[in-house]
Design an enzyme around this catalytic site. Structure first.
Site, PDB file in Angstrom:
ATOM      1  CE1 TYR A  71      -2.996  -2.926   0.389  1.00  0.00           C
ATOM      2  CE2 TYR A  71      -3.651  -2.308   2.394  1.00  0.00           C
ATOM      3  CZ  TYR A  71      -3.869  -3.056   1.540  1.00  0.00           C
ATOM      4  OH  TYR A  71      -4.661  -4.181   1.668  1.00  0.00           O
ATOM      5  CG  HIS A 131      -0.661  -8.562   0.603  1.00  0.00           C
ATOM      6  ND1 HIS A 131      -0.399  -7.035   0.385  1.00  0.00           N
ATOM      7  CD2 HIS A 131      -1.882  -8.604   0.337  1.00  0.00           C
ATOM      8  CE1 HIS A 131      -1.510  -6.499   0.075  1.00  0.00           C
ATOM      9  NE2 HIS A 131      -2.580  -7.270   0.131  1.00  0.00           N
TER      10      HIS A 131
END
Length: 271
Positions: A47, A104
């Site tokens: 992110y 992730h």
């Protein structure tokens, strides 16, 4: 805040997702969310906002009460990269530990045992409190739980009324893992749905709140993202109403559409 318990670890059932949030806006929303009662903040290396999330957490003055999650990107799952990148994440967050560390996305080129072994070492060193995974299929969950030296407490997956994830949910529960739902209002799809809107009207709630309540009522953790402060209060106001069995069944029927939103070239073969 209600919590979901998994292998001795408590996960607040509503959190703030921060994908696509950046800079001062991200820090401000994080701080405001915590002041409103959120105790679960989700970020990731991919992110690019760990620094901003950390600023917001520290500014709230409630670090000890907040569970911060970050996620290791799939290109950094070798043992050496796990150690280096997670320590970099801590430096970006400017926190002394990460509460929940996740893979992730799975990377078939790196053995799960290697990645989870490196993550376990960080936990044993006190830099991480709990470990989990994200975007794992049934087969990957089985393998991960078999080879991980430390308990895995959750699987973070795309989850909303328009996607049937019953197979993966069943696997998580079989392994004693919590389910954490990202995109729980289908990235704006829930507010536009007539069924959710009608049910929401009957309860004096929005369609988005119905979408979130549908998941929370099943014991699923939700991490809705918003860029608007006013939505923070709406997304956490889920505990003063309950859906009926008939309403739950009707909403579950929407999952037959199979509307998966997140699907990349590196995605595993979904169940």
């Amino acid at each position: 805040m209600q919590v979901v318990k998994a292998k001795g670890f408590d996960i607040p059932i509503v959190g703030l997702g921060t994908w696509m949030l950046r800079g001062r806006d991200c820090a401000r929303l994080t701080e405001q969310a915590i002041r409103l009662g959120y105790r679960h903040i989700d970020t990731a290396q991919m992110y690019g906002n760990e620094h901003d999330v950390g600023d917001g957490v520290r500014a709230s003055g409630k670090r000890a009460e907040v569970m911060v999650t970050t996620k290791i990107q799939p290109s950094l799952l070798s043992a050496r990269d796990v150690d280096r990148s997670v320590k970099e994440s801590l430096a970006h967050l400017r926190l002394d530990h990460i509460d929940l560390l996740l893979i992730h996305w799975p990377n078939p080129r790196v053995p799960l045992a290697e990645t989870l072994g490196a993550m376990a070492k960080l936990k044993q060193e006190g830099l991480v409190r709990a470990l989990g995974v994200s975007n794992f299929t049934v087969a990957l969950l089985d393998e991960a739980n078999k080879v991980s030296p430390e308990p895995l407490v959750c699987n973070q997956i795309e989850m909303h009324p328009f996607l049937d994830q019953s197979k993966v949910i069943a696997a998580c529960r079989r392994h004693g893992m919590a389910v954490v739902a990202y995109s729980p209002i289908a990235r704006g799809g829930a507010p536009e749905d007539a069924v959710l809107g009608r049910i929401g009207k009957a309860h004096g709630k929005s369609a988005a709140q119905v979408s979130l309540r549908f998941l929370v009522q099943q014991g699923i953790v939700v991490i809705p993202r918003t860029s608007k402060v006013e939505r923070l209060e709406e997304n956490i106001a889920l505990f003063d109403f309950a859906l009926t069995e008939a309403e739950m069944a009707e909403i579950a029927g929407l999952g037959r559409r199979g509307d998966r939103i997140v699907d990349w070239t590196w995605s595993p073969k979904w169940d």
